[in-house]
Design an enzyme around this catalytic site. Structure first.
Site, PDB file in Angstrom:
ATOM      1  CB  CYS A   1       7.431  -4.048   2.379  1.00  0.00           C
ATOM      2  SG  CYS A   1       5.116  -4.441   1.598  1.00  0.00           S
TER       3      CYS A   1
ATOM      4  CB  CYS B   1       6.580  -3.863  -0.991  1.00  0.00           C
ATOM      5  SG  CYS B   1       5.706  -2.683   0.415  1.00  0.00           S
TER       6      CYS B   1
END
Length: 107
Positions: free
Chosen positions: A32, A35
């Site tokens: 991600c 993230c």
């Protein structure tokens, strides 16, 4: 690259739900991008709030049951726990001051 903040489901109940200080939980995954973008902010907040609040990271790929338990649909998801209950939540990458405000509200 595993962070020292990483935690398993087994540790979660003790470290988060039974914590005597608020806990910011970062639900994230290796693949991600957003993230990873907030990763350094999360690590810095762990240092900034040491002793007043905890910061932990939960990898949704390895700890899928935990992500499911809290209805994590998209990541990054930042969830604040206080006294064993969820008190705040923010989904998506945000600047560090915005993430810090999540913790501040729980202090």
């Amino acid at each position: 690259m595993a962070s020292h903040l990483s935690m398993t489901t087994a540790e979660f109940d003790q470290q988060v739900l039974q914590s005597d200080v608020p806990v910011l939980v970062d639900f994230w995954a290796e693949w991600c991008g957003p993230c990873k973008a907030i990763g350094p902010s999360i690590e810095q907040l762990a240092v900034d709030y040491a002793g007043r609040a905890k910061v932990v990271k939960i990898d949704v790929d390895s700890e899928g049951d935990l992500a499911q338990r809290y209805g994590i649909m998209s990541i990054p998801a930042l969830v604040v726990f206080k006294g064993g209950k969820e008190v705040d939540r923010m989904v998506g990458a945000a600047p560090k001051p915005q993430i810090a405000a999540l913790i501040d509200r729980a202090l």
